[in-house]
Design a protein around this motif. Structure first.
Motif, PDB file in Angstrom:
ATOM      1  N   MET A  16     -17.973 -10.736  -7.240  1.00  0.00           N
ATOM      2  CA  MET A  16     -17.199 -12.109  -6.618  1.00  0.00           C
ATOM      3  C   MET A  16     -17.282 -12.586  -5.265  1.00  0.00           C
ATOM      4  SD  MET A  16     -13.592 -13.573  -6.550  1.00  0.00           S
ATOM      5  CE  MET A  16     -13.680 -14.039  -8.659  1.00  0.00           C
ATOM      6  N   VAL A  73     -15.012 -17.176  -2.959  1.00  0.00           N
ATOM      7  CA  VAL A  73     -13.587 -17.809  -2.796  1.00  0.00           C
ATOM      8  C   VAL A  73     -13.183 -18.962  -1.586  1.00  0.00           C
ATOM      9  CG1 VAL A  73     -11.198 -17.543  -2.795  1.00  0.00           C
ATOM     10  CG2 VAL A  73     -12.919 -15.179  -3.817  1.00  0.00           C
ATOM     11  N   GLY A  86     -14.546 -18.359  -6.912  1.00  0.00           N
ATOM     12  CA  GLY A  86     -13.342 -18.350  -7.268  1.00  0.00           C
ATOM     13  C   GLY A  86     -12.783 -19.357  -7.364  1.00  0.00           C
ATOM     14  N   GLN A 143     -11.611 -18.077 -13.039  1.00  0.00           N
ATOM     15  CA  GLN A 143     -11.162 -17.312 -11.896  1.00  0.00           C
ATOM     16  C   GLN A 143     -11.434 -18.505 -11.432  1.00  0.00           C
ATOM     17  OE1 GLN A 143     -12.438 -14.722 -12.704  1.00  0.00           O
ATOM     18  NE2 GLN A 143     -12.879 -13.880 -10.563  1.00  0.00           N
TER      19      GLN A 143
END
Length: 411
Positions: free
Chosen positions: A1, A4, A102, A281
């Motif tokens: 990841m 975000v 995310g 997510q």
């Protein structure tokens, strides 16, 4: 990841950003906020800030040093318009898109408003800009203030208006203010606080409309250019003259931007016990999140949920659950009201210390009980013994009550 996106520069959004960095996320972090302001503390808006006892700098939740340490891109004054779920892409109101690995949804809630066109003198109190506008109006000399709604925001605003020297009436549709949250026996205490503070409380009556005076000098309820509120019309036919009206009838989760998304939404973004939504997510925290079936507009929920939500987001699945003990406080007419726990219908109330009938003599502490166990506690000006019971309730991790009571929107 590696990327975000936190949608919502709220208390919960800030705590989510903090947790992302604290839990080792070192990728690109973007925080999108509909307001122009960095995250700020909302509880003082109806208290010290409204009465002029605090300035805006004291509301800031993070200083320049912490802001730099978060190393986030802040997109303030920008509202999210949609969520393109398959690509976890946030569409902004100006047409730009943000793609992330995310997404944290922390868009909070919006104040409910009365139907009809806007009128001068009519306010809600949810944001810093709301508080600025109301404070400016309350400094124009003695006003006749009508507060619609006797919940926490309404009660605290009424208390502040009294401190500023205004004539205040609170209109509450329920038989007693906060009866749904505290039960009728303890809700009567809130009514006595209003009486002690010099507020006129009209309960068990609704509001059917607002009267206004337009630029042509006529009176009606349709508003229009140049119209200002003149009165509040009650369901029993009475008219309350008003120079200022504060609408405190609750808040609705800010989920409109998610329309058309496959994300499950029902009176909030639906999440499991770990703040994980129905989309991979994507997690939700704070006032917008309905975690494990419950949406709680509490300061503690907004600060405690992000740790678990971020842990689950980074793990890609639910590895932790969150179930903090509901807790809120409210400052009204010189007294501090504190509540913790999960009250259920049918719980009995026992006064442990003091007396709710003699509030002037040090307040009181009461507990709610079910089957011989304490389920919740309420205190007025009894902070130390209350905190002891609050810790015990948190350690006990009581089950949800049957006949669940809606948890109050408050601070």
């Amino acid at each position: 990841m590696r990327t975000v996106i936190v949608v919502g520069a709220s208390l919960a959004g800030l705590y989510a950003a903090r947790e992302l960095r604290a839990q080792g996320f070192d990728g690109r972090l973007t925080v999108v906020g509909a307001e122009q302001h960095r995250p700020y503390d909302r509880p003082p808006l109806s208290k010290d800030f409204l009465t002029g006892g605090g300035d805006e700098r004291q509301l800031d939740l993070c200083d320049e040093e912490e802001t730099a340490e978060l190393d986030a891109e802040w997109m303030l004054g920008t509202r999210a318009r949609a969520l393109d779920a398959p690509g976890r892409t946030v569409v902004l109101d100006d047409g730009r898109t943000l793609a992330g690995d995310g997404v944290v949804i922390a868009t909070g809630a919006r104040a409910r408003r009365l139907p009809g066109p806007p009128l001068a003198g009519v306010h809600t109190l949810r944001t810093l800009d709301d508080a600025r506008a109301l404070r400016a109006e309350l400094t124009r000399g003695p006003r006749r203030v009508v507060v619609i709604g006797g919940g926490f925001i309404g009660a605290e605003t009424a208390s502040s208006c009294v401190v500023l020297g205004h004539e205040v009436t609170v209109v509450e549709a329920a038989p007693l203010p906060l009866a749904a949250q505290l039960g009728p026996e303890m809700a009567s205490v809130c009514a006595r606080l209003h009486a002690r503070g010099g507020v006129r409380l009209l309960s068990g009556v609704g509001v059917t409309g607002l009267r206004s005076t337009g630029s042509n000098g006529g009176t009606g309820d349709t508003g229009g250019t140049g119209s200002a509120v003149t009165a509040v019309e009650l369901s029993d036919g009475r008219l309350l003259p008003a120079d200022v009206v504060v609408v405190g009838i609750g808040a609705a989760p800010d989920t409109g931007w998610l329309a058309g998304s496959p994300l499950a939404v029902d009176a909030g973004v639906l999440c499991d016990d770990g703040c994980v939504t129905t989309l991979p997510q994507v997690v939700a925290v704070g006032d917008v999140a309905r975690v494990g079936g419950t949406r709680a507009e509490h300061w503690t929920s907004a600060t405690e949920q992000p740790r678990v939500a971020v842990a689950n987001l980074l793990a890609g699945r639910t590895v932790e659950s969150v179930r903090p003990l509901p807790y809120f406080w409210s400052d009204q007419h010189g007294s501090r009201v504190q509540f913790a726990g999960r009250r259920g219908e049918g719980d009995t109330v026992r006064v442990v210390e003091g007396s709710p009938d003699v509030l002037e003599e040090g307040g009181f502490l009461a507990v709610y009980e079910r089957g011989g166990r304490i389920t919740a506690a309420l205190a007025v000006d009894r902070a130390r013994p209350f905190m002891k019971i609050r810790r015990e309730l948190a350690a006990a991790r009581l089950p949800e009550p049957t006949g669940r009571v809606t948890e109050p929107a408050g601070v």
